[in-house]
Design an enzyme around this catalytic site. Structure first.
Site, mmCIF file in Angstrom:
data_model
loop_
_atom_site.group_PDB
_atom_site.id
_atom_site.type_symbol
_atom_site.label_atom_id
_atom_site.label_comp_id
_atom_site.label_asym_id
_atom_site.label_seq_id
_atom_site.Cartn_x
_atom_site.Cartn_y
_atom_site.Cartn_z
ATOM 1 N N THR A 115 0.908 -1.061 -0.019
ATOM 2 C CA THR A 115 -0.038 -0.017 0.018
ATOM 3 C C THR A 115 0.898 1.307 0.107
ATOM 4 O OG1 THR A 115 -1.689 1.236 1.371
ATOM 5 C CG2 THR A 115 0.098 0.060 2.533
ATOM 6 N N TYR A 139 -2.253 0.102 9.871
ATOM 7 C CA TYR A 139 -2.453 -0.457 8.489
ATOM 8 C C TYR A 139 -1.329 -0.500 7.905
ATOM 9 C CZ TYR A 139 -3.865 -1.202 3.618
ATOM 10 O OH TYR A 139 -3.808 -1.258 2.172
#
Length: 173
Positions: A115, A139
């Protein structure tokens, strides 16, 4: 065969479709917590969870896997701030379980769906590949932790890998 973890999810299901169109044989590994059974169609699948190493070992025994596309994991920034332990357990520990199962079966090739959240707040835009990585949420931190583990698994065991960092993947089929 190519194992696609999270193959019943958004990015994974599109990847499965592209693999099939290219004449390759994907196998889906998914726990269906956010994936959709309707995406399976005629693709072989194994229902399992990355957090359970036995599930991975069984999937690797059942199918002749040559490489892995790793799309499974938790991916909601807000949720990660409320439940960082769940994100470490899934994204990091689950990823290590996958790497261990791969190593046990002699599978050396992995493409990881990471990501852009590993970069945190960018110092400049566009963000170059060598931009400092300073995640600002669990995350992004768990994805970066797994990327760092990949480096050392490569050094120790010869696992070849590539990390993809997405910026708002979008599209329809």
């Amino acid at each position: 065969m190519i194992l696609v973890t999270g193959g019943a999810g958004y990015i994974g299901s599109h990847t499965v479709k592209a693999l099939k169109a290219a004449g390759l044989a994907p196998v889906i590994f998914d726990n269906f917590s956010t994936g959709h059974r309707s995406f399976l169609k005629d693709t072989p699948a194994f229902e399992g969870d990355l957090r359970n190493r036995a599930d991975l070992e069984e999937a690797f025994r059942k199918f002749e896997i040559e490489g892995v596309l790793h799309f499974a994991g938790k991916a909601l920034v807000g949720e990660s701030a409320k439940a960082p332990d769940l994100y470490y357990e899934t994204n990091f520990n689950g990823g290590l379980n996958l790497l261990t199962a791969m190593r046990n079966r002699g599978i050396r090739y992995l493409i990881f769906s990471s990501t852009c959240a590993t970069y945190g707040v960018p110092e400049r835009v566009p963000i170059p590949e060598n931009h400092p990585q300073n995640p600002i949420n669990p995350y992004g931190e768990t994805k970066l932790a797994f990327e760092r583990a990949l480096r050392w698994m490569h050094e120790a065991y010869g696992i070849e890998y590539l990390s993809l960092r997405y910026f708002n993947a979008a599209g329809a089929d």
